[in-house]
Structure formats: structure tokens, C-alpha cells
Design a protein around this motif. Structure first.
Motif, PDB file in Angstrom:
ATOM      1  N   ALA A 105       9.227  -0.915  -1.080  1.00 48.46           N
ATOM      2  CA  ALA A 105       7.750  -1.210  -0.925  1.00 48.46           C
ATOM      3  C   ALA A 105       7.335  -1.176   0.314  1.00 48.46           C
ATOM      4  CB  ALA A 105       7.835  -2.919  -1.418  1.00 48.46           C
ATOM      5  N   VAL A 106       5.924  -0.620   0.312  1.00 49.29           N
ATOM      6  CA  VAL A 106       5.424  -0.307   1.769  1.00 49.29           C
ATOM      7  C   VAL A 106       4.045  -0.734   1.697  1.00 49.29           C
ATOM      8  CG1 VAL A 106       6.871   1.783   2.392  1.00 49.29           C
ATOM      9  CG2 VAL A 106       4.841   2.225   0.803  1.00 49.29           C
ATOM     10  N   ASN A 107       3.398  -1.143   0.570  1.00 44.74           N
ATOM     11  CA  ASN A 107       2.140  -1.798   0.539  1.00 44.74           C
ATOM     12  C   ASN A 107       1.959  -3.152  -0.349  1.00 44.74           C
ATOM     13  OD1 ASN A 107       2.046  -1.436  -2.466  1.00 44.74           O
ATOM     14  ND2 ASN A 107       1.526   1.042  -1.923  1.00 44.74           N
ATOM     15  N   THR A 108       0.752  -3.724  -0.365  1.00 39.66           N
ATOM     16  CA  THR A 108       0.800  -4.975  -0.805  1.00 39.66           C
ATOM     17  C   THR A 108       1.116  -5.045  -2.363  1.00 39.66           C
ATOM     18  OG1 THR A 108      -1.091  -5.592   0.604  1.00 39.66           O
ATOM     19  CG2 THR A 108      -0.786  -6.937  -1.089  1.00 39.66           C
ATOM     20  N   GLU A 109       0.672  -4.197  -3.051  1.00 40.84           N
ATOM     21  CA  GLU A 109       0.834  -4.042  -4.385  1.00 40.84           C
ATOM     22  C   GLU A 109       2.466  -3.871  -4.639  1.00 40.84           C
ATOM     23  OE1 GLU A 109       0.023  -1.220  -8.376  1.00 40.84           O
ATOM     24  OE2 GLU A 109      -1.108  -1.084  -6.364  1.00 40.84           O
ATOM     25  N   GLU A 110       3.291  -3.245  -3.931  1.00 38.06           N
ATOM     26  CA  GLU A 110       4.688  -3.136  -4.262  1.00 38.06           C
ATOM     27  C   GLU A 110       5.219  -4.743  -3.779  1.00 38.06           C
ATOM     28  OE1 GLU A 110       5.290   0.295  -1.966  1.00 38.06           O
ATOM     29  OE2 GLU A 110       5.081   1.830  -3.448  1.00 38.06           O
ATOM     30  N   ARG A 111       4.782  -5.030  -2.793  1.00 40.18           N
ATOM     31  CA  ARG A 111       5.326  -6.356  -2.477  1.00 40.18           C
ATOM     32  C   ARG A 111       5.237  -7.378  -3.232  1.00 40.18           C
ATOM     33  NH1 ARG A 111       3.384 -10.815  -0.229  1.00 40.18           N
ATOM     34  NH2 ARG A 111       4.548 -12.120   1.268  1.00 40.18           N
ATOM     35  N   GLU A 112       4.037  -7.403  -4.156  1.00 37.29           N
ATOM     36  CA  GLU A 112       3.957  -8.320  -5.052  1.00 37.29           C
ATOM     37  C   GLU A 112       4.504  -8.170  -6.150  1.00 37.29           C
ATOM     38  OE1 GLU A 112      -0.223  -8.156  -5.820  1.00 37.29           O
ATOM     39  OE2 GLU A 112      -1.044  -9.122  -4.057  1.00 37.29           O
TER      40      GLU A 112
END
Length: 516
Positions: A105-112
């Protein structure tokens, strides 16, 4: 004790250092009140929010070290907890980091998505997991409970902590105290402090090696030395002097303080968990003290007097008896083990030049006790008063006998028109009784003794002139009063008799009957 960066000191004449104590004035009390209120209002809030509010006080002109010092002491009276009960914050972080690493995960969407995945596995809501992730970080902790403190007590506690912080940097500390010795020496033993004792006219001075004089365990030893301070200031009277190493370790400063200077500033040591000693160590001691004080012997009984040097060791007797410079000690030996008794006997045997009464439980008598010096008394349940009083009377009698001989061999000369027996005793440093006995058969040229006074012949002639022609007793008493002597003894010494007219002085008369 506070962090070293919060220490506030003032240096005078380049050699003397003194903590900048918080004064109990209106401005400082107002600051303390606002700091306390911030903690009270902060219950239920994040620690970070509380710190922001406290930091604002620093922008109002208060020394940041004072604000942070007060805050540090109050923070120790708080209970902070992580605001998460559904999952352990550390476990939550590890799980999310592992999930995010596997998913790259490298962005906010992947973190969520990673949080959603972990929340599903843990069977909790994503919002709860998000909240738990950093809930144990210091600023995110929730203030659950705060044990408040009176404002003046807080400032005294702060001043005590400042002094402890300064002593943490000491090379050595010398101190003396009145009372509380057993509590002090128990603390020194438990804290593992290295010390020596020197006896002097005022009692004794204890020298404690400071943390910076040692090569090992500096921090731990320094903390132990700081913990001793509350025990010292809990005494009735005390004084300390310490050599303190400067910040750059290139200069040694002197710090001195006593109970008179510190009165009202650091006298409250209760917040350092000082074990408050009970009035007595045993019921035997308590019963003896009450019985002795009720007897009315004229001797002052004092519990736990100054320490006595016993070779390389210290002995603090249970009691001392004091009267006009005389001092006798009492040690009560009750329940003991063989090892304890051996140590006690060795200490008592090593003590010299003091008058010691040792009271021993009769059920524990043994031959080893014969090694003890001084008066030995056996008791069953109560230490008997009679043999103690008898010993004190004998001691006083011996002292007075020695003083009588001292007075007799000295050449005494009187000066002035009126000299009291008390004046002579004070001049020679002996008791009133000793002087009375020494001068019983002594005559001083140019003086006549009237009661407890010697009056010069010149003054007597003056008095005789004033009394000449007087008949009323009231007039004679008025004439004698300015001379500072007993008027009735004066009349008798000058050869007058009194004819009493009942209780009315105006009706009473004097008459010269002999040419003295």
C-alpha cells in the motif's frame, strides 16, 4: 526530584549556589491554581490537549521551568490510559503494518483497504481499529484520574524537589538535625548511602558522600541521596551544606540551607512518601515516657536524642534525660535475637564518656549483659521509674559535689553594689545549689549577704539612711523595693523587727532592735 533541565538556581559571589524557590506570594499561588485547574478540567481529555493548555502559561511571562516543574509534579498524581479497550494498540499496529506491507500500500485508498482487511479479521469496526492504532502514544493518552493537591503544598513540594535536583549533582553533603535520627539512619541504610559521623558540641554532623564522588552507579546513588532529603527536613530543626559540581564540571559551588531559612518553603515533605514514625517504637517505651513525665523529677525527657558514636558505628538511645547541661541516656533492650544482642552490646561497650542506663527485659537476661557499662536495670513488663530516678539523683549529686569543689578552689571577687547567687553561678558555669553550698561559710569583704544576694556596704548605708525615722511597714517596703532584694530579709539583716497589725500593712510597724 525534577529533570535536571528544570533546575532553577542562582549563583552568588561565584561560589554559592541556591535554588530559585517558588515563593508563596499571590502571583505564584495564582499560577499554581491555574495549573491545578488545568489538570482538573483535563480529566477525560487527551494528554496532548492538557500539555497545550499548560504551554500557554509559559507565554504569559512565567519561567517555563517553573511551569513545567509544577506540571511534572502534578502529572505524577495522574492516571493516564490508552483510549482503546477493543484491541491492544501495539497488536493493531503490527497487524496493519504487515497487511500494508504485503499489499504494498502506497496511497490513502490502499491504506484504507488494509485497515478494512485487518478490522474484518479482528472482528471490529474499521473506525475502532483506526482509533486504536496510536491511542497509546503519549500525547493520545486519556487523563482518567487526577489526585489534586493544596496550592501551598504544591509549591513546597516543588521547592523540595528543586533542592533534591540540586543535590543530585553533589560531591558530598553535611547535615545536622534535631530529633528524627532513627528515621534518618534507617533511610540511609536502606538507600545504601555512604556516610561518616563526627560528634561536636551541638550534637553530631553527618557527612554523606555524593553521587559525583563515586565512580559507579552515579544516577542510582544520586536518586538515593535525593530521597534522603525529606527525612532530614522532617526534623524539628536541621541544616545542610553540600558541595555541588557546576554544569560544566569546572567549578564546585557551596549550597547551604537550614530549617529557619526554609520555614514555610519546603517543610512539607509528605509527598515524598516519608514513613511517618510512630510516637514510640514499643508499648514499653510509651508506658515509661508517660510514667516518667508524670513523676515530675525536674529532668526533661527527650525521645531519640542525638546519635552517639560507638567506634565506627552509631547508636541512637531510646531516651535522654536533660537538666541544666547534665545528660543521661536510656536504652531499652526488649525482644532480641542473639545476633541483634551481640551488635547492641558491642555498640554499648564502645561508647565512652556518657552516662548510660540500660533497661533489659528480665526474661532475656544472659551473661553477655555483664559486659555492658553503666547502670543496668531489669524489667518485666514496665521499666521501673524508681531506679531510674535514683540514678539521676546520684548523677546530679555527683555533678553538684564536683561543682562545689570547683567553686571553692576558685578565687571569687565581687563587684558592683548588688550581686546575686545566681550571678555567681552563671559566671562560674555551675549550678545554683553548688554556689549556695560553696559560700555557706564565706564572707566577702565590703559586702553583706541578704537572702540570695550580696549587697555592698555602701549600698547598705544608703538603705539604712532611707529607713531611718520610718515606722510604717508599708513605707519601709517601698523604700527597700528599688534595691532588688527581699524586703523582709533586708529588715531582719539590718536589725529590725515587725509588729504586725493584722493583715493591714498600714497598721504594721517596724522597730530597730539591734545595731546591725
Amino acid at each position: 526530584m525534577l529533570q535536571s533541565n528544570l533546575l532553577r538556581v542562582r549563583v552568588a559571589k561565584g561560589r554559592t549556589v541556591r535554588p530559585v524557590y517558588a515563593q508563596l506570594d499571590a502571583r505564584t499561588l495564582s499560577l499554581a491554581e491555574r495549573v491545578v485547574e488545568a489538570f482538573k478540567d483535563g480529566v477525560g481529555s487527551r494528554k496532548g490537549e492538557l500539555e497545550d493548555r499548560l504551554r500557554a502559561f509559559e507565554d504569559e511571562g512565567f519561567d517555563y521551568r517553573l511551569v513545567r516543574g509544577l506540571s511534572t509534579l502534578l502529572e505524577r498524581r495522574c492516571v493516564f490510559e490508552a483510549d482503546s479497550t477493543v484491541v491492544n494498540p501495539r497488536d493493531a499496529r503490527i497487524a496493519v503494518f504487515e497487511e500494508a506491507s504485503q499489499a504494498k500500500a502506497v496511497n490513502t485508498e490502499e491504506r484504507e483497504r488494509a485497515i478494512q482487511s485487518v478490522a474484518t479479521k479482528m472482528q471490529i469496526r474499521p473506525e475502532a481499529l483506526e482509533k486504536a492504532l496510536w491511542s497509546d502514544v503519549d500525547a493520545e493518552l486519556i487523563l482518567r484520574k487526577f489526585d489534586s493537591l493544596e496550592l501551598e503544598s504544591l509549591l513546597r513540594y516543588y521547592n523540595l524537589s528543586l533542592t533534591q535536583t540540586l543535590l543530585f549533582k553533589s560531591l558530598r553533603m553535611d547535615f545536622a538535625a534535631a530529633g528524627n535520627w532513627k528515621n534518618i539512619f534507617r533511610a540511609m541504610k536502606r538507600l545504601g548511602l555512604m556516610y561518616s559521623v563526627e560528634r561536636n558540641d551541638g550534637g553530631c554532623t553527618v557527612s554523606v558522600d555524593g553521587p559525583l564522588s563515586l565512580f559507579r552507579m552515579t544516577d542510582r546513588y544520586g536518586t538515593s541521596m535525593a530521597k534522603l532529603l525529606p527525612r532530614i527536613v522532617a526534623s524539628e530543626q536541621w541544616r545542610i551544606k553540600a558541595d555541588v559540581l557546576g554544569r560544566n564540571k569546572d567549578r564546585i559551588y557551596t549550597f547551604e540551607l537550614d530549617s529557619g531559612e526554609a520555614k514555610g518553603l519546603i517543610e512539607d515533605a509528605a509527598h515524598e512518601a516519608v514513613e511517618a514514625p510512630g510516637p514510640y517504637d514499643s508499648a514499653v517505651e510509651e508506658r515509661f515516657a508517660k510514667s516518667f513525665n508524670a513523676y515530675g523529677s525536674g529532668w526533661l525527657l527527650r525521645r531519640e536524642p542525638e546519635p552517639l558514636l560507638a567506634g565506627r558505628h552509631i547508636l541512637i538511645p531510646d531516651f535522654s534525660f536533660q537538666k541544666r547541661g547534665m545528660k543521661v541516656y536510656l536504652e531499652i533492650v526488649g525482644f532480641w535475637t542473639q545476633e541483634y544482642l551481640e551488635r547492641k552490646i558491642n555498640k554499648l561497650a564502645a561508647i565512652t564518656d556518657v552516662d548510660m542506663i540500660v533497661a533489659v527485659d528480665e526474661s532475656r537476661a544472659c551473661s553477655k549483659l555483664q559486659r555492658l557499662k553503666g547502670k543496668l536495670i531489669y524489667y518485666t513488663r514496665n521499666v521501673p521509674i524508681k531506679p531510674v530516678i535514683e540514678h539521676l539523683v546520684t548523677h546530679e549529686r555527683a555533678v553538684v559535689e564536683g561543682e562545689v569543689e570547683t567553686v571553692k578552689i576558685r578565687t571569687m571577687r565581687l563587684s558592683g553594689d548588688l550581686v546575686s547567687i545566681e550571678d555567681i553561678a552563671r559566671e562560674h558555669g555551675v549550678s545554683l545549689e553548688a554556689v549556695k553550698r560553696a559560700v555557706q561559710n564565706l564572707d566577702f569583704e565590703g559586702y553583706k549577704r541578704i537572702g540570695d544576694h550580696y549587697v555592698s556596704n555602701a549600698k547598705l548605708i544608703e538603705l539604712v539612711t532611707k529607713l531611718s525615722g520610718l515606722e510604717k511597714l508599708s513605707d519601709a517596703l517601698a523604700a527597700i523595693e528599688p534595691y532588688g532584694i527581699d524586703p523582709y530579709q533586708a529588715l531582719e539583716a539590718l536589725g529590725y523587727t515587725i509588729t504586725w497589725g493584722g493583715l493591714d500593712l498600714q497598721k504594721s510597724r517596724i522597730r530597730k532592735t539591734s545595731p546591725r
